[in-house]
Design an enzyme around this catalytic site. Structure first.
Site, PDB file in Angstrom:
ATOM      1  CG  HIS A 180       1.420   4.606  -6.951  1.00 55.97           C
ATOM      2  ND1 HIS A 180       2.758   4.383  -6.739  1.00 55.97           N
ATOM      3  CD2 HIS A 180       0.840   4.599  -5.725  1.00 55.97           C
ATOM      4  CE1 HIS A 180       2.978   4.244  -5.433  1.00 55.97           C
ATOM      5  NE2 HIS A 180       1.832   4.385  -4.798  1.00 55.97           N
ATOM      6  CG  ASP A 238       2.903   8.233  -0.537  1.00 53.22           C
ATOM      7  OD1 ASP A 238       1.768   8.655  -0.283  1.00 53.22           O
ATOM      8  OD2 ASP A 238       3.183   7.013  -0.637  1.00 53.22           O
ATOM      9  CG  HIS A 256       3.386   3.374  -1.166  1.00 52.29           C
ATOM     10  ND1 HIS A 256       2.414   3.979  -0.388  1.00 52.29           N
ATOM     11  CD2 HIS A 256       3.401   2.061  -0.827  1.00 52.29           C
ATOM     12  CE1 HIS A 256       1.843   3.065   0.386  1.00 52.29           C
ATOM     13  NE2 HIS A 256       2.427   1.893   0.145  1.00 52.29           N
ATOM     14  CG  ASP A 275       1.681   6.556   2.658  1.00 47.76           C
ATOM     15  OD1 ASP A 275       2.551   7.445   2.592  1.00 47.76           O
ATOM     16  OD2 ASP A 275       1.182   6.022   1.644  1.00 47.76           O
TER      17      ASP A 275
END
Ligand SMILES: [Zn+2]
Length: 344
Positions: free
Chosen positions: A124, A161, A163, A248
């Site tokens: 991120h 991931d 995200h 995740d």
């Protein structure tokens, strides 16, 4: 197969207190690898620190100084969900350096593949902003390093991931040498990663987003890997595959609403490994991003190593999903992405 892993206790010094991204994640992984005897099948790699010059291929110098100064002051919040302690800067430069070290070992032919078990995570972090538990964008820094040191013409980054890796996408958005492909829950944090985000300028077409509805599990992910990831990789012909490995999307993870099992992660890794062998002499480097259920995380990382090693059997102690979430229309999504990226 000679498979390596990067780890160092420095990664535990990034002290986030009660935060969901905490040192216990890596401790759970390492203790599971030890307990199961898997660690003995792996080659340990000591990380080094990434230099400011290496980090500044992705982040601006003022941002790097700001992070260093926040650490010197003792601690601080960088955004609403990203916190630093006094030793976080050290951990972060070793996290970036750890992925570089893994990349070197694979590209120099010392190892067939390697997995950097590092924290803080990175995908991120943008050029000038820490966010989503990330300080420096480890995988982007390693990709820049590999482009420069090994004169690679093309690198593919696969990010599974849950995200979207907005920072990695931003870094290479107009760079045709790096294809960034992400599977992620959508709409979801951080908000980016729609199908229509495909790169710009010379990089048009080298960003591939696969925004999945909540509830996607092994079947949906495998379909996407078969129908989109594989043909995209074959068309791009990378010289190295880097993976932002976030666990995740596991069904037991509390941060998101995906339904992957440990077995599903193993199958995805096996597909990626097959692509690396087919397209780039097996050159494959993974780095840890998210994954917050410690049992699921440790079992999934072990299953990842089992696949890299070519071990035929994996253990899935958590089994198939124990929660009931229905996914959206995956066939329609796959069709739209194929259209957008001119896949047959
Ligand atoms: Zn994540």
């Amino acid at each position: 197969m000679k498979v390596g892993f990067v780890y160092d206790p420095i990664y535990l010094k990034h002290d986030t207190g009660q935060h969901v991204e905490n040192a216990g994640r890596l401790q759970a992984i390492i203790s599971h690898l030890e307990k199961t005897g898997l660690q003995q099948q792996l080659t340990p790699l000591k990380p080094r620190s990434a230099s400011v010059e290496e980090i500044s291929t992705v982040h601006n110098k003022q941002y790097i100084t700001d992070i260093q100064n926040t650490g010197r002051k003792g601690a601080g919040w960088l955004d609403s969900d990203t916190v630093m302690s006094s030793e976080s800067y050290q951990a972060a430069v070793y996290a970036a350096g750890g992925v570089i070290k893994a990349t070197e070992a694979v590209m120099d032919g010392e190892l067939d593949s390697a997995f950097a078990l590092v924290r803080p995570p990175g995908h991120h972090a943008t050029s000038q902003r820490a966010m989503g538990f990330c300080l420096f964008n480890n995988i982007a820094i390693a990709a820049k390093y590999a482009l420069d040191k090994y004169k690679l013409e093309r690198i593919m980054i696969i990010d599974f991931d849950v995200h979207h890796g907005n920072g990695t996408q931003q870094t290479f958005y107009d760079d045709p040498r790096v294809l960034y492909l992400s599977t992620h829950e959508y709409p979801f944090y951080p908000g980016t990663g729609g199908i229509e985000e495909t790169g710009s300028g010379a990089g048009e077409g080298t960003t591939v987003n696969i925004p999945l509805s909540a509830g996607c599990g092994d079947a949906e992910y495998l379909l996407v890997f078969d129908q989109i990831v594989t043909p995209i990789a074959r068309r791009f012909k990378p010289g190295l595959i880097l993976v932002s490995a976030g666990y995740d999307p596991h069904w037991a993870d509390g941060l998101a609403l995906m339904q992957l099992s440990v077995t599903g992660f193993a199958q995805m890794v096996n597909t990626i490994k097959g692509l690396a062998e087919e397209l780039c002499a097996g050159h494959l480097v993974l780095t840890l991003e998210g994954g917050y259920n410690h049992t699921a995380l440790a079992a999934s990382v072990k299953a990842t190593f089992d696949m890299l090693l070519g071990n035929p059997d994996i253990e899935d102690p958590l089994g198939p999903p124990q929660r009931d979430i229905k996914s959206g229309d995956i066939d329609n999504l796959v069709r739209r992405i194929k259209e957008r990226h001119s896949l047959p």
